[in-house]
Write an enzyme that holds these catalytic residues in place. Structure first.
Site, short mmCIF file in Angstrom:
data_model
loop_
_atom_site.label_atom_id
_atom_site.label_comp_id
_atom_site.label_asym_id
_atom_site.label_seq_id
_atom_site.Cartn_x
_atom_site.Cartn_y
_atom_site.Cartn_z
N LYS A 231 49.77 -98.55 108.68
CA LYS A 231 50.44 -100.00 108.75
C LYS A 231 50.81 -100.23 107.21
O LYS A 231 50.39 -99.68 106.25
CB LYS A 231 49.04 -100.84 108.97
CG LYS A 231 48.59 -100.97 110.34
CD LYS A 231 47.74 -101.97 111.24
CE LYS A 231 47.65 -101.70 112.30
NZ LYS A 231 48.53 -102.13 113.19
N ARG B 168 40.05 -116.78 132.89
CA ARG B 168 39.01 -117.77 133.05
C ARG B 168 39.29 -119.12 132.95
O ARG B 168 38.66 -119.86 133.44
CB ARG B 168 38.22 -117.34 131.71
CG ARG B 168 36.64 -117.11 132.08
CD ARG B 168 35.93 -116.88 131.09
NE ARG B 168 36.35 -116.87 129.60
CZ ARG B 168 35.77 -116.10 128.70
NH1 ARG B 168 34.69 -115.71 128.66
NH2 ARG B 168 36.46 -115.81 127.55
N HIS C 183 48.18 -92.27 121.20
CA HIS C 183 49.76 -92.27 121.21
C HIS C 183 50.05 -91.04 120.59
O HIS C 183 50.91 -90.25 120.79
CB HIS C 183 50.29 -93.31 120.49
CG HIS C 183 49.70 -94.60 120.80
ND1 HIS C 183 49.63 -95.15 122.21
CD2 HIS C 183 49.48 -95.79 120.08
CE1 HIS C 183 49.30 -96.23 122.37
NE2 HIS C 183 49.12 -96.68 120.94
N LYS D 128 44.41 -99.70 126.96
CA LYS D 128 43.64 -99.25 125.59
C LYS D 128 42.81 -100.26 125.02
O LYS D 128 43.45 -101.49 125.14
CB LYS D 128 44.69 -98.49 124.67
CG LYS D 128 45.49 -99.19 123.60
CD LYS D 128 45.87 -98.46 122.58
CE LYS D 128 46.20 -99.41 121.27
NZ LYS D 128 46.64 -98.61 120.44
N LYS E 198 58.21 -95.01 126.90
CA LYS E 198 59.35 -94.97 126.19
C LYS E 198 60.35 -94.10 126.61
O LYS E 198 59.92 -92.71 127.00
CB LYS E 198 58.88 -94.55 124.54
CG LYS E 198 58.21 -95.91 124.00
CD LYS E 198 57.83 -95.56 122.47
CE LYS E 198 57.05 -96.64 121.93
NZ LYS E 198 57.59 -97.93 121.78
P1 NAD Z 1 43.52 -111.85 125.00
O1 NAD Z 1 42.28 -112.18 124.29
O2 NAD Z 1 44.69 -112.37 124.48
O3 NAD Z 1 43.15 -112.29 126.42
C1 NAD Z 1 42.20 -111.98 127.22
C2 NAD Z 1 42.20 -112.31 128.54
O4 NAD Z 1 41.17 -112.06 129.24
C3 NAD Z 1 42.51 -113.84 128.66
O5 NAD Z 1 43.46 -114.20 129.75
C4 NAD Z 1 40.83 -114.18 129.18
O6 NAD Z 1 41.09 -115.65 129.99
C5 NAD Z 1 40.66 -113.01 130.06
N1 NAD Z 1 39.08 -113.07 130.08
C6 NAD Z 1 38.49 -113.12 129.05
N2 NAD Z 1 36.77 -113.19 129.53
C7 NAD Z 1 37.06 -113.09 130.87
C8 NAD Z 1 36.10 -113.26 131.88
N3 NAD Z 1 34.70 -113.37 131.81
N4 NAD Z 1 36.59 -113.54 133.18
C9 NAD Z 1 37.75 -113.63 133.50
N5 NAD Z 1 38.73 -113.36 132.47
C10 NAD Z 1 38.48 -113.22 131.13
O7 NAD Z 1 43.79 -110.22 124.72
P2 NAD Z 1 44.92 -109.23 124.72
O8 NAD Z 1 45.54 -109.25 123.48
O9 NAD Z 1 45.99 -109.75 126.05
O10 NAD Z 1 44.45 -107.87 125.19
C11 NAD Z 1 44.10 -107.58 126.44
C12 NAD Z 1 43.72 -106.16 126.46
O11 NAD Z 1 44.57 -105.16 126.41
C13 NAD Z 1 42.42 -105.69 125.55
O12 NAD Z 1 41.68 -104.56 126.10
C14 NAD Z 1 43.19 -105.13 124.27
O13 NAD Z 1 42.70 -104.36 123.60
C15 NAD Z 1 44.46 -104.52 125.25
N6 NAD Z 1 45.71 -104.36 124.42
C16 NAD Z 1 46.17 -105.47 123.94
C17 NAD Z 1 47.56 -105.11 123.19
C18 NAD Z 1 48.36 -106.58 122.75
O14 NAD Z 1 49.30 -106.32 122.09
N7 NAD Z 1 47.93 -107.66 122.73
C19 NAD Z 1 47.92 -103.87 123.02
C20 NAD Z 1 47.38 -102.91 123.62
C21 NAD Z 1 46.22 -103.11 124.30
#
Ligand code: NAD
Length: 482
Positions: free
Chosen positions: A330, A51, A239, A147, A181
């Site tokens: 945790k 975004r 997992h 996930k 992994k």
């Molecule tokens: P984040 O909040 O850091 O990033 C979200 C991203 O989505 C940003 O780039 C934002 O610009 C984009 N976004 C949000 N709303 C939008 C819209 N309406 N249009 C276009 N883009 C939009 O989230 P994250 O931590 O990177 O996680 C992303 C996904 O991965 C989530 O579903 C999370 O549960 C999953 N996940 C994250 C991790 C992690 O370690 N961060 C691990 C496993 C799973």
């Protein structure tokens, strides 16, 4: 020994959520490592989409900063400049029309197209819809989903149904990064590539199996998400369930996506419903100045578990009578993930009662120091009597395979390249995910309806005392978390 790298074909990988935490910490560094390894060809492009208002130059700066932070050594090499030329950016609103025509103009029709949904699951449906509406995706495109895949059976079913409106199951790659992994894949190699283990791999020879996934960190910045999920939803349903499936499944006829996933599904369907006496839920408490769970999630009345231990039984010919003990949590004393396959004692000890009781154990360590270890019983050295001791035959992959093989690749490197190659073996199929929720839902619903609270455990410990009792009452004990 040198690792073989076979370059993949030209691709466009569109990363929705390209500015997010997961993209910066995992997806982009993994792509960079594959680029440096020579697997990502010159005509492959990564298109970050989010975004935020960036042009491609601004986004490239964000990527450089992320790589310098999360891959500092490789970033210092000249390769970073070349990699960055293959990065583009499009600003998009997943729920509006902003940016979609621009994306349609960039994504090539004659390259492999992969769309990585690294965004909140609430956007999965709208993204699938827009890709279709703007004719960006085709019958051969792939979508990759992070996930959590639902929070119960109904929401997972609804998500599958929305995606299936525009994509077939063969196009959907549901990531469980544990499956990427090296050691987890080695579990299959050890079981099905050696004659040694498979004949013993059943309840006749195996006393029990323990799976531990311990984290030393707390909920960190994910408090509000985690408090809605808890260890059962966040770790066990996906997992730990996947690990259990790979340990317990029958040998598939071949190492192909549906052959492997059919066998995993049979395991999930053979799981007994869990009895509440076989579950221990815990919540870490304040020690010293560190925040306890309730403070960390800013919810003083939370009943969400940050630890869970379970005794699980599989009702089939291979496993009837051999329990699987699973635990994850945790703020435990160390970060350690391992699977221990503990064999039965010999039927008769020729060395008499003084020799003590001994059991072989095959330990598969996922992290840290990926490797395998076999506990063997030998004679204690020295001129005394015939006393027996257990010694580990220890193999750390990094040591055993030599320095030329390089560091063990991150799970995301393997999984992203599998998406490009079109290999779904290490991804979860829709019916697997739904079956896993069918098993966890009744357990979670019971806690909710009874209003059960988790027991407390000290941060930095091995979890609640009750989780030790879960094993002790069966005459067994957990391996140390270290
Ligand atoms: P984040 O909040 O850091 O990033 C979200 C991203 O989505 C940003 O780039 C934002 O610009 C984009 N976004 C949000 N709303 C939008 C819209 N309406 N249009 C276009 N883009 C939009 O989230 P994250 O931590 O990177 O996680 C992303 C996904 O991965 C989530 O579903 C999370 O549960 C999953 N996940 C994250 C991790 C992690 O370690 N961060 C691990 C496993 C799973």
């Amino acid at each position: 020994m040198v690792s073989r790298v076979i370059p993949v074909k030209a691709f466009d990988l569109v990363v929705f959520g390209g500015t997010g935490d997961l993209a910066r910490r995992k997806i982009l560094p993994s792509l960079f490592r594959r680029f440096v390894a020579g697997q990502m060809p010159d005509n492959a492009y990564v298109i970050g989409v989010a975004r935020s208002e960036f042009d491609t130059n601004g986004y490239q700066d964000l990527v450089i900063a992320a790589l310098q932070e999360f891959e500092p050594e490789l970033s210092a090499s000249g390769e970073l400049k070349s990699f960055i030329k293959q990065i583009q950016y499009v600003q998009i609103d997943a729920q509006g029309d902003l940016g979609w025509s621009d994306l349609a103009g960039i994504v090539r029709k004659d390259a492999i197209q992969a769309f990585y949904f690294s965004v909140s699951p609430s956007l999965f449906g709208p993204l699938a819809e827009k890709l279709h509406q703007y004719s960006i995706s085709s019958k051969s495109s792939r979508i990759v989903l992070e996930k959590p895949f639902g929070r119960d059976l109904n929401s997972a079913r609804a998500l599958n149904a929305v995606l299936k409106e525009h994509f077939s199951e063969e196009q959907i790659y549901r990531i469980d990064h544990y499956l990427g992994k090296e050691t987890v894949q080695n579990l299959m190699a050890v079981r099905f590539g050696n004659m040694l283990f498979e004949p013993l791999w059943n309840s006749q020879y195996i006393d029990h199996i323990q799976v531990t996934v311990a984290e030393s960190v707390g909920v960190e910045g994910r408090g509000s998400y985690y408090d809605q999920a808890g260890a059962m939803r966040d770790m066990v349903q996906n997992h730990l369930m996947q690990l259990l499936c790979l340990i317990a499944m029958e040998p598939p006829a071949k190492f192909s996506p549906d052959a492997v996933r059919d066998e995993k599904l049979k395991v999930i369907r053979a799981l007994d419903p869990i009895n509440s006496k076989d579950i221990v839920r815990g919540q870490y408490s304040t020690v010293g100045t560190e925040k306890g769970y309730l403070e960390a999630v800013d919810n003083p009345s939370s009943k969400t578990e940050s630890f869970i231990a379970l005794k699980v039984q599989i009702s089939n010919w291979r496993w009837a009578g051999t329990p699987f003990y699973l635990r994850t949590g945790k703020k435990l004393k160390a970060r350690c993930s391992e699977i221990a396959v503990v064999f039965k004692e010999t039927p008769h000890s020729i060395f008499g009662p003084d020799a003590g009781s001994h059991r072989n154990a095959l330990v598969i360590r996922l992290q840290p120091d990926e490797g395998m270890m076999m506990d063997l019983t030998i004679k204690e050295p020295g001129p005394g009597g015939m006393r027996l001791i257990d010694v580990p035959l220890d193999m750390t992959f990094a040591e055993a395979l030599g320095p030329e093989i390089g560091a063990v690749p991150d799970a995301y490197e393997r999984l992203i390249m599998d998406v490009i190659r079109g290999n779904q073996t290490l991804f979860m199929r829709g019916d697997e995910v739904e079956a896993a929720w069918s098993w966890t839902d009744p357990v979670i619903n019971q806690w909710v309806s009874k209003g059960t609270s988790p027991v407390s455990y000290d941060a930095g410990s091995s979890g609640p005392e009750d989780s030790m009792m879960l094993m002790h009452r069966d005459g067994r004990k957990w391996r140390e978390i270290s």
